[in-house]
Scaffold this motif. Structure first.
Motif, mmCIF file in Angstrom:
data_model
loop_
_atom_site.group_PDB
_atom_site.id
_atom_site.type_symbol
_atom_site.label_atom_id
_atom_site.label_comp_id
_atom_site.label_asym_id
_atom_site.label_seq_id
_atom_site.Cartn_x
_atom_site.Cartn_y
_atom_site.Cartn_z
ATOM 1 N N ASN A 77 0.804 -1.217 0.000
ATOM 2 C CA ASN A 77 0.000 0.000 0.000
ATOM 3 C C ASN A 77 0.841 1.272 0.000
ATOM 4 O OD1 ASN A 77 -2.675 1.367 0.305
ATOM 5 N ND2 ASN A 77 -1.783 2.012 2.251
ATOM 6 N N ALA A 78 1.772 1.381 0.948
ATOM 7 C CA ALA A 78 2.544 2.625 1.092
ATOM 8 C C ALA A 78 3.382 2.926 -0.144
ATOM 9 C CB ALA A 78 3.428 2.558 2.331
ATOM 10 N N MET A 79 4.121 1.925 -0.628
ATOM 11 C CA MET A 79 4.998 2.140 -1.770
ATOM 12 C C MET A 79 4.189 2.414 -3.044
ATOM 13 S SD MET A 79 8.020 2.593 -2.778
ATOM 14 C CE MET A 79 8.913 2.042 -1.326
ATOM 15 N N SER A 80 3.076 1.706 -3.212
ATOM 16 C CA SER A 80 2.245 1.944 -4.402
ATOM 17 C C SER A 80 1.652 3.350 -4.375
ATOM 18 C CB SER A 80 1.129 0.898 -4.494
ATOM 19 O OG SER A 80 0.222 1.008 -3.409
ATOM 20 N N THR A 81 1.329 3.857 -3.186
ATOM 21 C CA THR A 81 0.820 5.221 -3.056
ATOM 22 C C THR A 81 1.872 6.234 -3.494
ATOM 23 O OG1 THR A 81 -0.660 4.641 -1.220
ATOM 24 C CG2 THR A 81 -0.053 6.964 -1.440
ATOM 25 N N TYR A 148 8.166 20.318 -5.410
ATOM 26 C CA TYR A 148 7.416 20.660 -4.199
ATOM 27 C C TYR A 148 6.233 19.713 -3.986
ATOM 28 C CZ TYR A 148 3.374 22.727 -1.900
ATOM 29 O OH TYR A 148 2.249 22.900 -1.141
ATOM 30 N N ALA A 149 5.454 19.513 -5.029
ATOM 31 C CA ALA A 149 4.177 18.808 -4.893
ATOM 32 C C ALA A 149 4.346 17.324 -4.592
ATOM 33 C CB ALA A 149 3.347 18.985 -6.163
ATOM 34 N N PHE A 150 5.392 16.685 -5.141
ATOM 35 C CA PHE A 150 5.546 15.245 -4.908
ATOM 36 C C PHE A 150 5.763 14.924 -3.430
ATOM 37 C CE2 PHE A 150 8.658 11.660 -4.612
ATOM 38 C CZ PHE A 150 7.707 10.655 -4.654
ATOM 39 N N PRO A 151 6.748 15.539 -2.753
ATOM 40 C CA PRO A 151 6.887 15.229 -1.323
ATOM 41 C C PRO A 151 5.683 15.681 -0.498
ATOM 42 C CG PRO A 151 8.407 16.978 -1.970
ATOM 43 C CD PRO A 151 7.845 16.407 -3.229
ATOM 44 N N ALA A 152 5.056 16.794 -0.898
ATOM 45 C CA ALA A 152 3.881 17.264 -0.161
ATOM 46 C C ALA A 152 2.731 16.264 -0.285
ATOM 47 C CB ALA A 152 3.449 18.635 -0.675
ATOM 48 N N ASP A 153 2.446 15.828 -1.510
ATOM 49 C CA ASP A 153 1.346 14.883 -1.725
ATOM 50 C C ASP A 153 1.667 13.503 -1.159
ATOM 51 O OD1 ASP A 153 -0.331 16.711 -2.930
ATOM 52 O OD2 ASP A 153 0.314 16.231 -4.963
ATOM 53 N N ALA A 154 2.927 13.064 -1.324
ATOM 54 C CA ALA A 154 3.316 11.756 -0.806
ATOM 55 C C ALA A 154 3.167 11.723 0.712
ATOM 56 C CB ALA A 154 4.753 11.434 -1.212
ATOM 57 N N LYS A 156 1.260 13.601 2.544
ATOM 58 C CA LYS A 156 -0.164 13.729 2.876
ATOM 59 C C LYS A 156 -0.909 12.412 2.714
ATOM 60 C CE LYS A 156 -2.587 15.996 -0.133
ATOM 61 N NZ LYS A 156 -3.117 17.137 -0.909
ATOM 62 N N PHE A 157 -0.761 11.761 1.561
ATOM 63 C CA PHE A 157 -1.514 10.536 1.306
ATOM 64 C C PHE A 157 -1.007 9.359 2.131
ATOM 65 C CE2 PHE A 157 -2.915 12.905 -2.445
ATOM 66 C CZ PHE A 157 -4.250 12.545 -2.490
ATOM 67 N N VAL A 158 0.296 9.271 2.333
ATOM 68 C CA VAL A 158 0.839 8.180 3.156
ATOM 69 C C VAL A 158 0.389 8.355 4.607
ATOM 70 C CG1 VAL A 158 2.953 7.172 4.112
ATOM 71 C CG2 VAL A 158 2.807 7.673 1.667
ATOM 72 N N ALA A 182 -3.342 14.977 8.113
ATOM 73 C CA ALA A 182 -2.361 14.580 7.094
ATOM 74 C C ALA A 182 -1.877 15.785 6.286
ATOM 75 C CB ALA A 182 -2.979 13.537 6.164
ATOM 76 N N SER A 183 -2.805 16.661 5.920
ATOM 77 C CA SER A 183 -2.440 17.835 5.130
ATOM 78 C C SER A 183 -1.586 18.811 5.931
ATOM 79 C CB SER A 183 -3.700 18.550 4.623
ATOM 80 O OG SER A 183 -4.397 17.730 3.711
#
Length: 258
Positions: A77-81, A148-154, A156-158, A182-183
């Motif tokens: 789950n985590a890695m696929s996210t 910026y967005a990749f680490p922020a979204d990762a 948040k979703f993880v 999370a956000s």
């Protein structure tokens, strides 16, 4: 798409305040914005982004969910996210980037001769890619936005996925609360990257600027000239925005998924 539109309409004023706070001071001895200027015309730069963000948001979630469903049985789950979020960033920012740079530049422009309608016409004219170097200029900050967005979204979703199993009941209010947490975590952690990307996008249109599309270089420059505090400008509205944004995003997301 519903998530993107709802968030943009409610959160744009907070975003405007945040972007203005993050700008470099022209005169270090004076505030960049007076209180009146800071809270004036909070919906500047709203029209173009709301048009682009809705399809961009729909594209992001469609790509993320498709990739995650394919990879989850193989890598967990985590890695696929994380992988799904990374892949989804590229088409998402191709659609969103032109409107994002127009939004940021509109938010930090203190006055436009002719009033609100003139400002809107100016924003729309920025999309005319027939003019020399216009297309290149609209994508200034593309790579910095992804950085910026990749680490922020990762993050948040993880974080959301980690918290979710502790609250198995499918309740929009629970999703909203977990989304807010999370956000907030993600936005606090990535504030320096947000300051860097916004400095890049608010740079001069002709490219004669100290902030190139290099988010690491931008952050180093800010650190050297303004110290650690410069990298965390606007953190208070960012946290406030994150709490509201996360609640809207994840509650709406879970409802739409049903």
């Amino acid at each position: 798409s519903a998530v993107a539109f709802t968030k943009q309409a409610i959160l744009h004023p907070i975003d405007t305040i945040k972007v203005r706070i993050q700008q470099a001071k022209e005169d270090p001895s004076k505030p960049q914005w007076t209180r009146q200027e800071l809270f004036k015309s909070l919906y500047k730069g709203f029209l173009v982004p709301v048009t682009f963000h809705t399809p961009a948001g729909g594209l992001f979630f469609a790509a993320k969910d498709a990739v995650k469903s394919e990879l989850k049985p193989k890598i967990g789950n985590a890695m696929s996210t994380v992988v799904a979020i990374f892949i989804a960033q590229f088409p998402y920012w191709i659609v969103r980037q032109p409107s994002e740079i127009i939004k940021v530049r509109s938010q930090v422009e203190k006055a436009v001769e002719g009033g609100r309608m003139a400002a809107i016409r100016q924003e729309l004219s920025e999309l005319d890619i027939r003019k020399p170097d216009r297309l290149k200029g609209l994508f200034l900050g593309y790579w910095s936005n992804i950085a910026y967005a990749f680490p922020a979204d990762a993050t948040k979703f993880v974080t959301y996925d980690v918290l979710k199993p502790y609250f198995p009941k499918k309740d929009p209010l629970i999703s909203a609360a977990l989304g807010s947490i999370a956000s907030a975590v993600a936005q606090i952690a990535t504030t320096p990257l947000d300051v860097g990307r916004n400095r890049i996008m608010s740079s001069s249109k002709d490219g004669s600027t100290a902030y190139k599309d290099d988010i690491v270089g931008a952050c180093r420059k800010i650190l050297a000239e303004e110290g650690v505090s410069g990298l965390f400008l606007g953190i208070t509205p960012r946290i406030g925005r994150a709490i509201v944004s996360g609640a809207i995003q994840f509650a709406t997301y879970e409802i739409v998924k049903k």
